[in-house]
Design a protein around this motif. Structure first.
Motif, PDB file in Angstrom:
ATOM      1  N   ARG A  35       0.818  -1.217   0.000  1.00  0.00           N
ATOM      2  CA  ARG A  35       0.000   0.000   0.000  1.00  0.00           C
ATOM      3  C   ARG A  35       0.850   1.266   0.000  1.00  0.00           C
ATOM      4  O   ARG A  35       0.532   2.243  -0.688  1.00  0.00           O
ATOM      5  CB  ARG A  35      -0.888  -0.012   1.241  1.00  0.00           C
ATOM      6  CG  ARG A  35      -1.753   1.222   1.424  1.00  0.00           C
ATOM      7  CD  ARG A  35      -2.584   1.112   2.691  1.00  0.00           C
ATOM      8  NE  ARG A  35      -1.784   1.151   3.916  1.00  0.00           N
ATOM      9  CZ  ARG A  35      -1.768   0.185   4.830  1.00  0.00           C
ATOM     10  NH1 ARG A  35      -2.484  -0.919   4.672  1.00  0.00           N
ATOM     11  NH2 ARG A  35      -1.023   0.312   5.928  1.00  0.00           N
ATOM     12  N   ALA A  36       1.941   1.251   0.763  1.00  0.00           N
ATOM     13  CA  ALA A  36       2.688   2.482   1.013  1.00  0.00           C
ATOM     14  C   ALA A  36       3.831   2.722   0.043  1.00  0.00           C
ATOM     15  O   ALA A  36       4.187   3.879  -0.218  1.00  0.00           O
ATOM     16  CB  ALA A  36       3.232   2.461   2.446  1.00  0.00           C
ATOM     17  N   ARG A  37       4.423   1.657  -0.467  1.00  0.00           N
ATOM     18  CA  ARG A  37       5.596   1.831  -1.320  1.00  0.00           C
ATOM     19  C   ARG A  37       5.215   2.394  -2.694  1.00  0.00           C
ATOM     20  O   ARG A  37       4.226   1.988  -3.290  1.00  0.00           O
ATOM     21  CB  ARG A  37       6.309   0.495  -1.510  1.00  0.00           C
ATOM     22  CG  ARG A  37       7.086   0.004  -0.301  1.00  0.00           C
ATOM     23  CD  ARG A  37       8.203   0.982   0.076  1.00  0.00           C
ATOM     24  NE  ARG A  37       9.061   0.437   1.099  1.00  0.00           N
ATOM     25  CZ  ARG A  37      10.282  -0.064   0.872  1.00  0.00           C
ATOM     26  NH1 ARG A  37      10.770  -0.082  -0.336  1.00  0.00           N
ATOM     27  NH2 ARG A  37      10.992  -0.538   1.867  1.00  0.00           N
ATOM     28  N   PRO A  38       6.027   3.310  -3.213  1.00  0.00           N
ATOM     29  CA  PRO A  38       5.728   3.884  -4.532  1.00  0.00           C
ATOM     30  C   PRO A  38       6.029   2.910  -5.656  1.00  0.00           C
ATOM     31  O   PRO A  38       6.884   2.025  -5.533  1.00  0.00           O
ATOM     32  CB  PRO A  38       6.656   5.101  -4.601  1.00  0.00           C
ATOM     33  CG  PRO A  38       7.825   4.713  -3.750  1.00  0.00           C
ATOM     34  CD  PRO A  38       7.246   3.892  -2.619  1.00  0.00           C
ATOM     35  N   GLY A  39       5.314   3.078  -6.759  1.00  0.00           N
ATOM     36  CA  GLY A  39       5.620   2.325  -7.962  1.00  0.00           C
ATOM     37  C   GLY A  39       6.767   2.977  -8.722  1.00  0.00           C
ATOM     38  O   GLY A  39       7.505   3.825  -8.194  1.00  0.00           O
ATOM     39  N   TYR A  40       6.916   2.600  -9.974  1.00  0.00           N
ATOM     40  CA  TYR A  40       8.042   3.039 -10.792  1.00  0.00           C
ATOM     41  C   TYR A  40       7.540   3.838 -11.990  1.00  0.00           C
ATOM     42  O   TYR A  40       6.410   3.640 -12.449  1.00  0.00           O
ATOM     43  CB  TYR A  40       8.859   1.813 -11.234  1.00  0.00           C
ATOM     44  CG  TYR A  40       9.382   1.077 -10.030  1.00  0.00           C
ATOM     45  CD1 TYR A  40      10.561   1.461  -9.420  1.00  0.00           C
ATOM     46  CD2 TYR A  40       8.623   0.064  -9.428  1.00  0.00           C
ATOM     47  CE1 TYR A  40      11.015   0.845  -8.262  1.00  0.00           C
ATOM     48  CE2 TYR A  40       9.066  -0.563  -8.270  1.00  0.00           C
ATOM     49  CZ  TYR A  40      10.252  -0.172  -7.695  1.00  0.00           C
ATOM     50  OH  TYR A  40      10.687  -0.775  -6.530  1.00  0.00           O
ATOM     51  N   PRO A  41       8.345   4.762 -12.504  1.00  0.00           N
ATOM     52  CA  PRO A  41       7.890   5.584 -13.628  1.00  0.00           C
ATOM     53  C   PRO A  41       7.447   4.718 -14.809  1.00  0.00           C
ATOM     54  O   PRO A  41       8.154   3.790 -15.215  1.00  0.00           O
ATOM     55  CB  PRO A  41       9.129   6.411 -13.973  1.00  0.00           C
ATOM     56  CG  PRO A  41       9.915   6.476 -12.703  1.00  0.00           C
ATOM     57  CD  PRO A  41       9.701   5.146 -12.046  1.00  0.00           C
ATOM     58  N   GLU A  42       6.275   5.039 -15.344  1.00  0.00           N
ATOM     59  CA  GLU A  42       5.785   4.273 -16.487  1.00  0.00           C
ATOM     60  C   GLU A  42       6.751   4.366 -17.668  1.00  0.00           C
ATOM     61  O   GLU A  42       6.880   3.418 -18.450  1.00  0.00           O
ATOM     62  CB  GLU A  42       4.396   4.773 -16.895  1.00  0.00           C
ATOM     63  CG  GLU A  42       3.315   4.543 -15.847  1.00  0.00           C
ATOM     64  CD  GLU A  42       3.062   3.062 -15.578  1.00  0.00           C
ATOM     65  OE1 GLU A  42       3.390   2.224 -16.450  1.00  0.00           O
ATOM     66  OE2 GLU A  42       2.538   2.737 -14.494  1.00  0.00           O
ATOM     67  N   ALA A  43       7.440   5.500 -17.786  1.00  0.00           N
ATOM     68  CA  ALA A  43       8.400   5.653 -18.880  1.00  0.00           C
ATOM     69  C   ALA A  43       9.554   4.665 -18.753  1.00  0.00           C
ATOM     70  O   ALA A  43      10.089   4.188 -19.758  1.00  0.00           O
ATOM     71  CB  ALA A  43       8.933   7.085 -18.906  1.00  0.00           C
ATOM     72  N   LEU A  44       9.951   4.341 -17.525  1.00  0.00           N
ATOM     73  CA  LEU A  44      11.003   3.354 -17.298  1.00  0.00           C
ATOM     74  C   LEU A  44      10.535   1.978 -17.740  1.00  0.00           C
ATOM     75  O   LEU A  44      11.243   1.266 -18.472  1.00  0.00           O
ATOM     76  CB  LEU A  44      11.385   3.337 -15.824  1.00  0.00           C
ATOM     77  CG  LEU A  44      12.235   2.154 -15.334  1.00  0.00           C
ATOM     78  CD1 LEU A  44      13.607   2.170 -15.984  1.00  0.00           C
ATOM     79  CD2 LEU A  44      12.373   2.177 -13.812  1.00  0.00           C
TER      80      LEU A  44
END
Length: 275
Positions: A35-44
């Protein structure tokens, strides 16, 4: 990420992959982690997929499947490798295929992939063993992509965190670290990974990528994330509470929220050869 909660390759700490107690402590609260951890840039994600010869992906140290779900959404078939059975169970509950194993001990059984990705996890893998194993399971032209976030809260948040951590856990190996560290130290960790990739002789010259972005955090959102970080997962509840109280007060003094500047760093390399 607060310096005391190491999540990236650590230039000053030798062989973090040997610290298995910390490496496998993140599943203490898998639901909170996801829930808390961020995802990664879609561009990556899109760039890794575009450079790969196909859509079969192996996610090393996949955790709860944050990155794996992003690759699925980009059209990939993903197999996750995760040593923590609690994290693996959560990821399976979201429709992912997971093998419970450390990557070094995992048996491929002849399976090969178009990409091997490691999101915020490669520093927990023996670099020499892991890099050769990635080369073994990648198809020609397949991409090895090692990536993760470099994030340091503003000093107004980081310094109270560091002071509270030292009070709460003076004997922790993290307690002697400075409150914040420069981006160049994160980059040094990725350069070290690139050097290991280069030394195998099985990959084309590694590339370094960087993605800069921001995210605003409320007091509650940041206090939800902090207990999922490496410096806090092994503390007692009373120690965690002391740290969170101090950080919460610091965020309150900023008006109840702050903006985090993220840099997502990546090292990528294509599997060379024709077989």
């Amino acid at each position: 990420m607060p310096t005391l909660s190491r999540e990236q390759p650590e230039p000053s700490r030798a062989e973090p992959h040997r610290d298995r107690r910390t490496a496998e402590a993140f599943g203490t609260d898998a639901q909170r982690y996801d829930r808390a951890r961020p995802g990664y840039p879609e561009a990556l994600v899109a760039r890794i997929v575009a450079k790969s010869p196909g859509r079969d992906a192996l996610d090393v140290g996949c955790g709860t499947g944050i990155a794996a779900r992003q690759f699925q959404a980009a059209g990939c078939s993903v197999l996750g490798i995760e040593p923590d059975a609690r994290m693996a169970e959560f990821a399976r509950g979201h429709g992912l295929r997971i093998d419970v194993s450390a990557f070094e001990a995992w048996q491929s059984d002849g399976r090969t992939f178009d990409m091997v990705v490691a999101a915020q996890s490669w520093h927990w893998v023996d670099p020499a063993v892991g890099t050769l194993k990635a080369a073994h399971v990648l198809r020609p032209g397949g991409q090895l992509a090692i990536f993760g976030h470099a994030y340091e809260p503003p000093a107004e948040v980081a310094e109270p965190f560091a002071a509270a951590y030292r009070r709460a856990a003076p004997d922790s190996p993290f307690s002697g670290q400075p409150a914040r560290r420069p981006l160049d130290l994160y980059r040094a960790g990725y350069e070290k990974s690139a050097a290991t990739v280069r030394e195998t002789g099985h990959f084309d010259e590694p590339e370094h990528w960087q993605f800069d972005w921001e995210r605003s955090y409320t007091r509650n959102q940041w206090l939800d994330l902090l207990p999922t970080t490496g410096g806090l997962t092994r503390l007692r509840p009373d120690q965690v509470a002391e740290v969170l109280d101090a950080v919460g007060a610091a965020i309150d003094s900023l008006g109840g929220r702050f903006t985090m500047s993220y840099t997502t760093l990546a090292v990528t390399a294509a599997r060379s050869g024709t077989s």
